[in-house]
Design an enzyme around this catalytic site. Structure first.
Site, PDB file in Angstrom:
ATOM      1  CG  ASP A 129      -2.026   1.059   1.127  1.00 61.41           C
ATOM      2  OD1 ASP A 129      -2.445   1.374   0.002  1.00 61.41           O
ATOM      3  OD2 ASP A 129      -2.427   1.587   2.168  1.00 61.41           O
ATOM      4  CB  CYS A 169     -22.036   6.760   0.915  1.00 62.07           C
ATOM      5  SG  CYS A 169     -20.702   7.983   0.883  1.00 62.07           S
ATOM      6  CB  CYS A 192     -14.440   9.365   0.264  1.00 58.27           C
ATOM      7  SG  CYS A 192     -14.056   7.944   1.314  1.00 58.27           S
ATOM      8  CB  CYS A 204     -15.899   6.633   6.787  1.00 63.13           C
ATOM      9  SG  CYS A 204     -17.673   6.287   6.643  1.00 63.13           S
ATOM     10  CB  CYS A 215     -19.171   1.730   1.889  1.00 63.52           C
ATOM     11  SG  CYS A 215     -17.374   1.927   1.838  1.00 63.52           S
ATOM     12  CB  CYS A 260     -20.555  -5.543   2.685  1.00 58.46           C
ATOM     13  SG  CYS A 260     -20.452  -6.830   1.398  1.00 58.46           S
TER      14      CYS A 260
END
Length: 366
Positions: free
Chosen positions: A130, A194, A210, A237, A240, A244
């Site tokens: 990353d 969202c 976002c 956050c 989302c 799921c």
């Protein structure tokens, strides 16, 4: 080393899942990334534009790459993080950042895997977690580890949304695994939840809207239209991800490094808003939160204070009106106006907003 032996070793080292894909096959991810940047959806993350060509395909960064070994490490929370959003006097830190920095742990394990692979094969490898211009999520999807959902994040049928990713590229020709299919179907729970409408269309994220981007990547004043929707989210956050339906199969993280530190499970805004630079560094030692610095963090905390409805926070907010950071001062003004308009008017009368910096002046309404 065979793919099976490599996977066995990866599990022994501590990874939750490992898959293999070709690193040199054509893919649409590069074109999608270019569209993302050309639309301006990357916001102030100029490094995405600067590294666009190298990021567009693994072989653009390393021409000799033939295979990608994608590893996943489960960081599933013990409890659903969404109910914490109702406890408005507490700050909510994204699940992944409530303890150790995952970069360090994954890179250490990946290097262990890489050394063993090179020792047995003599073939060159490179490891990524990353921090380099490599798109891990498309590689993970190509490897069959899961699919990129409508929220653009990886979804795994065994671990849901809660996987850290790492990649070992190699010049070796390894037998690839079959890609998974998209199992989102007609569900759009991640889009509907969202708070800032950051998904203009399914599978498309506008980072500028976002909350993760705003609280972590964005260095300046957060636009007023996003402050109330931020609620008490002070770093990242999870909405989302957490909503799921595939999370019903998720498992709590085994690694204690990802179990939340007690002081970060439901930290009080009254304590966080009082942090100076030294105390901030002390509280968030070895945490991903430390990277954004004290001023941006307290900016986020003050927005949460303004959204809390908790008037007992007013004295602490007033103290921040004289903070050395104009970013902090500006959000203190906004939070005070939200919680106590009368005190805001009194403080404005005592001070001389026209003599302050432009951003602070704007928050005073001067």
């Amino acid at each position: 080393m065979s793919p099976d032996a490599l996977k066995i070793l990866a599990h022994e080292i501590g990874f939750s899942t490992v898959q293999i894909c070709r690193a040199d096959d054509p893919w649409p991810a590069g074109a999608r990334l270019r569209d993302f940047v050309e639309a301006g959806h990357h916001g102030s993350m100029g490094w995405m534009e600067d590294t666009l060509d190298r990021r567009s395909h693994p072989t653009a960064m390393w021409p000799d790459a033939k295979s990608a070994v994608v590893v996943g490490l489960n960081y599933g929370p013990e409890h659903d993080p969404l109910p914490a959003l109702e406890r408005r006097s507490e700050g909510v830190i994204s699940v992944y950042a409530r303890n150790a920095d995952y970069h360090d742990l994954i890179k250490k394990r990946l290097k262990h895997l890489a050394r063993a692979f090179v020792a047995q094969t003599g073939i060159e490898v490179k490891v990524f977690v990353d921090t380099a211009p490599l798109m891990e999520k498309p590689l993970a999807a190509l490897s069959g580890m899961g699919w990129q959902g409508k929220h653009t994040n990886l979804v795994n049928r065994e671990y849901g949304s809660w996987l850290f990713l790492g990649v070992m590229l190699t010049a070796a020709e390894l037998e690839p695994d079959a890609p998974d299919q998209d199992h989102c179907g007609s569900c759009q729970a991640c889009l509907d939840i969202c708070p800032t409408a950051a998904f203009p269309t399914p599978y498309t994220l506008d980072a500028r809207r976002c909350i993760s981007y705003l609280t972590i990547e964005h260095k300046g004043v957060i636009a007023e239209e996003f402050r109330a929707p931020m609620g008490n989210r002070i770093y990242g956050c999870d909405d989302c991800l957490a909503v799921c339906p595939w999370n019903k199969f998720a498992q709590t993280a085994c690694d204690t490094a990802f179990h939340p530190r007690p002081e970060l499970k439901g930290p009080l805004l009254s304590e966080l808003v009082a942090l100076d630079d030294e105390s901030f560094r002390l509280v968030f030692t070895a945490s991903p939160v430390k990277r954004i610095g004290r001023d941006r963090f307290v900016r986020n905390v003050l927005i949460a204070c303004g959204n809390s409805g908790d008037v007992t926070l007013v004295p602490a907010i007033v103290e921040r009106l004289d903070d050395p950071s104009p970013l902090v001062r500006g959000m203190a003004i906004w939070a005070l106006k939200r919680l106590d308009p009368a005190r805001f008017a009194a403080e404005k009368q005592l001070r001389h907003p026209s003599e302050t910096d432009a951003d602070t002046c704007r928050e005073w309404g001067a």
